[in-house]
Design an enzyme around this catalytic site. Structure first.
Site, PDB file in Angstrom:
ATOM      1  N   GLU A  52      -0.309  -9.916 -18.341  1.00  0.00           N
ATOM      2  CA  GLU A  52      -0.730  -8.813 -17.203  1.00  0.00           C
ATOM      3  C   GLU A  52      -1.310  -7.477 -17.634  1.00  0.00           C
ATOM      4  OE1 GLU A  52       2.552  -7.029 -14.994  1.00  0.00           O
ATOM      5  OE2 GLU A  52       3.743  -7.241 -16.895  1.00  0.00           O
ATOM      6  N   ASN A 105       1.032  -0.070   5.707  1.00  0.00           N
ATOM      7  CA  ASN A 105       1.362  -0.619   4.660  1.00  0.00           C
ATOM      8  C   ASN A 105       2.141  -1.981   5.095  1.00  0.00           C
ATOM      9  OD1 ASN A 105       2.555  -1.551   2.305  1.00  0.00           O
ATOM     10  ND2 ASN A 105       4.482  -0.283   2.484  1.00  0.00           N
ATOM     11  N   GLY A 106       1.930  -3.007   4.718  1.00  0.00           N
ATOM     12  CA  GLY A 106       2.598  -4.190   5.249  1.00  0.00           C
ATOM     13  C   GLY A 106       1.486  -5.343   5.809  1.00  0.00           C
ATOM     14  N   TRP A 117      -3.838  -1.951  -1.300  1.00  0.00           N
ATOM     15  CA  TRP A 117      -3.803  -2.903  -2.053  1.00  0.00           C
ATOM     16  C   TRP A 117      -4.330  -4.126  -1.346  1.00  0.00           C
ATOM     17  CZ3 TRP A 117      -1.141  -7.811  -2.380  1.00  0.00           C
ATOM     18  CH2 TRP A 117      -1.368  -8.507  -3.427  1.00  0.00           C
ATOM     19  N   LYS A 145       4.118  -9.964 -20.318  1.00  0.00           N
ATOM     20  CA  LYS A 145       3.503  -8.462 -20.507  1.00  0.00           C
ATOM     21  C   LYS A 145       2.235  -8.583 -21.159  1.00  0.00           C
ATOM     22  CE  LYS A 145       5.602  -6.542 -18.817  1.00  0.00           C
ATOM     23  NZ  LYS A 145       6.909  -6.590 -18.240  1.00  0.00           N
ATOM     24  N   LYS A 177       2.812  -2.062  -8.090  1.00  0.00           N
ATOM     25  CA  LYS A 177       4.061  -2.001  -8.837  1.00  0.00           C
ATOM     26  C   LYS A 177       5.095  -2.478  -7.613  1.00  0.00           C
ATOM     27  CE  LYS A 177       6.969  -0.143 -11.884  1.00  0.00           C
ATOM     28  NZ  LYS A 177       7.075  -0.958 -13.074  1.00  0.00           N
ATOM     29  N   CYS A 214       0.757  -1.276  -0.040  1.00  0.00           N
ATOM     30  CA  CYS A 214       0.081  -0.058  -0.041  1.00  0.00           C
ATOM     31  C   CYS A 214       1.003   1.389  -0.206  1.00  0.00           C
ATOM     32  CB  CYS A 214      -0.694   0.039   1.235  1.00  0.00           C
ATOM     33  SG  CYS A 214      -1.883  -1.289   1.572  1.00  0.00           S
ATOM     34  N   HIS A 221       6.823 -31.488 -27.535  1.00  0.00           N
ATOM     35  CA  HIS A 221       6.780 -32.668 -26.163  1.00  0.00           C
ATOM     36  C   HIS A 221       5.728 -32.034 -25.755  1.00  0.00           C
ATOM     37  CE1 HIS A 221      10.776 -33.871 -27.063  1.00  0.00           C
ATOM     38  NE2 HIS A 221      11.117 -32.630 -27.419  1.00  0.00           N
ATOM     39  N   GLU A 231       9.226 -13.130 -21.222  1.00  0.00           N
ATOM     40  CA  GLU A 231       8.766 -11.694 -20.769  1.00  0.00           C
ATOM     41  C   GLU A 231       7.643 -11.362 -21.430  1.00  0.00           C
ATOM     42  OE1 GLU A 231       9.273  -9.758 -18.569  1.00  0.00           O
ATOM     43  OE2 GLU A 231       8.939  -7.872 -19.255  1.00  0.00           O
ATOM     44  N   ARG A 265       1.550   1.479  -6.063  1.00  0.00           N
ATOM     45  CA  ARG A 265       1.813   0.627  -4.763  1.00  0.00           C
ATOM     46  C   ARG A 265       0.282  -0.162  -4.614  1.00  0.00           C
ATOM     47  NH1 ARG A 265       6.397   1.028  -2.160  1.00  0.00           N
ATOM     48  NH2 ARG A 265       5.336   0.050  -0.575  1.00  0.00           N
TER      49      ARG A 265
HETATM   50  C1  F6R Z   1       5.972  -7.234 -14.455  1.00  0.00           C
HETATM   51  C2  F6R Z   1       6.432  -6.733 -13.408  1.00  0.00           C
HETATM   52  C3  F6R Z   1       6.941  -7.625 -12.015  1.00  0.00           C
HETATM   53  C4  F6R Z   1       8.223  -7.092 -11.238  1.00  0.00           C
HETATM   54  C5  F6R Z   1       8.341  -7.897  -9.989  1.00  0.00           C
HETATM   55  C6  F6R Z   1       9.436  -7.652  -9.488  1.00  0.00           C
HETATM   56  O1  F6R Z   1       5.650  -6.270 -15.364  1.00  0.00           O
HETATM   57  O2  F6R Z   1       6.725  -5.700 -13.288  1.00  0.00           O
HETATM   58  O3  F6R Z   1       6.899  -9.026 -12.362  1.00  0.00           O
HETATM   59  O4  F6R Z   1       9.365  -7.498 -12.358  1.00  0.00           O
HETATM   60  O5  F6R Z   1       7.284  -7.831  -9.233  1.00  0.00           O
HETATM   61  O6  F6R Z   1       9.905  -6.479  -8.953  1.00  0.00           O
HETATM   62  P1  F6R Z   1      11.307  -5.724  -8.708  1.00  0.00           P
HETATM   63  O7  F6R Z   1      11.962  -5.571  -9.921  1.00  0.00           O
HETATM   64  O8  F6R Z   1      10.681  -4.169  -8.161  1.00  0.00           O
HETATM   65  O9  F6R Z   1      11.828  -6.457  -7.597  1.00  0.00           O
END
Ligand code: F6R
Length: 609
Positions: free
Chosen positions: A489, A100-101, A75, A486, A604, A2, A505, A482, A27
């Site tokens: 998500e 937050n936590g 969150w 993308k 994020k 959060c 396979h 990756e 966040r």
């Molecule tokens: C996906 C994304 C997440 C972060 C993951 C790690 O687009 O952004 O998968 O890569 O939560 O976050 P960091 O790099 O901040 O440790």
């Protein structure tokens, strides 16, 4: 996961609390709230949804003149995202809290407090902290002492801010495991989850460490440890300014950040390479000494950062050094054997990902020789906990889907690969060639970004699809992973990546006209094998989209669309081929109309387990 903002000021605090929440929305964004203290007590407004919804709920109250208050964007962890569970939480009339936590021992404390006569109004773990502070407040008669006594009883992660109507010019904060900074402004003092939240009022900060408390008031800032001992903390002046995270003319942060990759990569390289070599000392004063002794690499990361680690594994092993890569949440919770002289490398955009921090701690306890982090947040916990540090200079990344943080991590990793493997199999010619490719990389990225229109047109193929497969070989396999991440998500299309050799396979059984397949095909020794895989898909009526090197000579035929990406050297190909996959995901999500900067259920910075 959060965001919190708290303020004591000589002027109205609501505008800066709202501005701060907007900056922290990355966040968490399922509900938000604010509690303002005035002479009649607390005025609290909470709403489900975004900060914009909170602003609407504030309505006429937006002109509130209170000079002290606390605010929160949530969150949800404990308790659904409802108004009742939104912060701030209040005791009748006296105390307000934002948190937050996650409090792990909340159940035991809750039972104890219920026995003591406390009534709970929410399902959150946060309310346990609030009532315990209230209980301690009645004993101590002092907010700081009450918070100090309370946090000693908490297990888990927290960054909290509390204010009492009995002491209206004082806010007390405490931190363990969740980030917290204090802003030192001309008109007031502030507490927040990160600096970006406060850049509109100050660039001067104290960073609060784990197991510390902080008190902000009209008289200034006081930081102590859990025993109440005063802590002296230097002022950190941020070089970021409020405008750095503005959207400019872009429709979304994600698109802005995709386009910023030319500059971000160039900034990450600046001052790190000379004509034909990577400069020594760029990972820390001791890096040469440590790298000479390094016999193996262990990389730990989550999500997109983990994918960057997987690419680096191919690079490290190509040039003669053993490398293992593991997801942080797995690493932290299993037993392992770490070889002597291992360098532990953590990768993180935020530097606050709780699993990555915990994995680093575990590795240190197990006696790993040395630690290094590649990170985008200079004052983050990961940076402070690591021996060697390399900052990616991506700049603030606001879009929840990571883009420029990933490509700058890859650039940083390539510099690391050179710096370490030159003590192994990498020759001076190899180093010169890699440096030349890195130097040309920003221009190549710029060129690749120009393919956006073509990619946007092809995005239409995906909008009615439920599933997609991504294929790659070698270093392009993690890039396919990756690309799939993308797409899923932000567009909510189920996407999976496979090493192309794995197709027959199992996954080939899924291929039909409803299952688009995306392949990344650079011009390397694996190309012929990948071409066979493309034929396998075509033969089964599958629709293919291939991002190909100009030299790859893959023919556009019915059911197979080719996007040529230029002539890209194999070593930098994973970095370059990431970009069209990011753009594809963006344009699919754009057509589908998802909230692509803030996809559902995500945040994020993942500061909970
Ligand atoms: C996906 C994304 C997440 C972060 C993951 C790690 O687009 O952004 O998968 O890569 O939560 O976050 P960091 O790099 O901040 O440790």
């Amino acid at each position: 996961m959060c965001g919190i903002v708290c303020a004591i000021s000589t002027e109205a605090v609501l505008p800066l609390l709202i501005e701060g929440l907007k900056r922290l929305e990355y966040r968490g964004y399922d509900s938000a709230g604010v509690a303002l203290l005035n002479k009649n007590g607390f005025e609290r407004t909470r709403s489900v949804g975004r900060i914009a919804d909170l602003e609407k709920a504030l309505g006429n109250g937006i002109n509130n003149t209170s000079t002290a208050g606390i605010a929160h964007t949530r969150w949800a962890t404990h308790g659904a995202p409802t108004q009742k569970n939104a912060h701030p939480h209040l005791t009748p009339g006296k105390l307000a809290i934002v948190h937050n936590g996650i409090i792990e021992n909340h159940q035991a404390l809750r039972e104890e407090l219920i026995k003591a006569g406390y009534v709970f109004n929410s399902e959150t773990d946060t309310e346990v902290i609030l009532h315990e502070v209230d209980r301690q407040y009645q004993l101590a008669g002092d907010l700081y002492e009450a918070v100090r006594a309370t946090v000693k009883r908490l297990k888990g992660a927290y960054a909290i801010g509390l204010i009492s109507s009995d002491e209206p010019r004082r806010i007390v904060g405490a931190r363990s495991g969740s980030p917290m900074v204090v802003g030192l402004g001309k008109k007031g003092h502030y507490i927040a989850s990160d600096m970006a939240a406060l850049l509109s009022v100050t660039q001067d900060f104290h960073i609060i460490d784990d197991d510390e408390l902080v008190e902000i008031s009209d008289d200034g800032v006081r930081i102590t440890d859990l025993d109440g001992k005063l802590v002296q903390r230097d002022v950190f002046t941020s070089d970021q300014h409020a405008g750095a995270a503005d959207l400019g003319h872009y429709q979304h942060y994600m698109l802005k950040e995709i386009h910023e990759q030319t500059q971000a990569v160039s900034d990450t390289l600046e001052g790190r390479i000379a004509a034909e070599r990577v400069l020594p000392g760029i990972f820390g004063a001791q890096d040469e000494t440590i790298f000479k002794q390094t016999g193996a690499i262990q990389i730990i990361a989550c999500g997109t950062s983990y994918h960057a680690g997987l690419v680096a594994q191919y690079w490290f092993e190509k040039f003669g050094i053993a490398c293992r890569v593991e997801i942080a949440s797995e690493f932290r919770s299993r037993q392992h054997t770490i070889a002597d002289n291992t360098l532990l490398v953590t990768l993180s955009q935020s530097g606050e990902t709780i699993d990555t921090l915990a994995a680093l701690k575990v590795a240190k306890q197990e006696g790993v020789a040395h630690t290094l982090t590649i990170c985008n947040a200079p004052e983050s916990s990961l940076v402070r906990d690591s021996e060697l540090v390399f900052m990616t200079h991506a700049g603030p990344e606001i879009g929840v889907a990571s883009t420029k943080a990933f490509t700058t991590q890859l650039v940083s990793l390539l510099l690391l690969v050179v710096s370490i493997t030159k003590h192994h199999r990498l020759s001076a010619q190899d180093e010169a060639r890699i440096v030349k490719e890195l130097r040309e990389l920003p221009a190549i990225i710029d060129e690749t970004l120009r393919r956006e229109k073509e990619i946007a047109a092809l995005a239409r193929l995906f909008t009615d699809k439920q599933h997609a497969l991504f294929l790659g070989r070698g270093t392009q396999y993690p890039i396919a992973m990756e690309g799939a991440l993308k797409l899923k998500e932000i567009s909510y299309i189920h996407a999976e990546a496979y090493a192309a050799g794995e197709l027959k396979h199992g996954p080939l059984a899924l291929v039909d006209e409803k299952m688009p397949v995306i392949a990344v095909a650079p011009n390397n020794r694996l190309l012929e094998k990948l071409k066979s895989n493309i034929e396998e898909v075509r033969a089964r009526g599958g629709r293919m989209l291939v991002f190909a090197d100009d030299h790859a000579q893959i023919n556009q035929t019915k059911g197979v669309d080719i996007i040529n990406i230029g002539r890209v050297d194999n070593i930098i190909a994973p970095i370059v081929f990431t970009i069209p996959l990011q753009m594809l995901a963006y344009h699919v999500a754009l057509i589908k109309g998802t909230d692509l900067d803030k996809p559902r259920n995500l945040a994020k910075s993942v500061t909970v387990e």
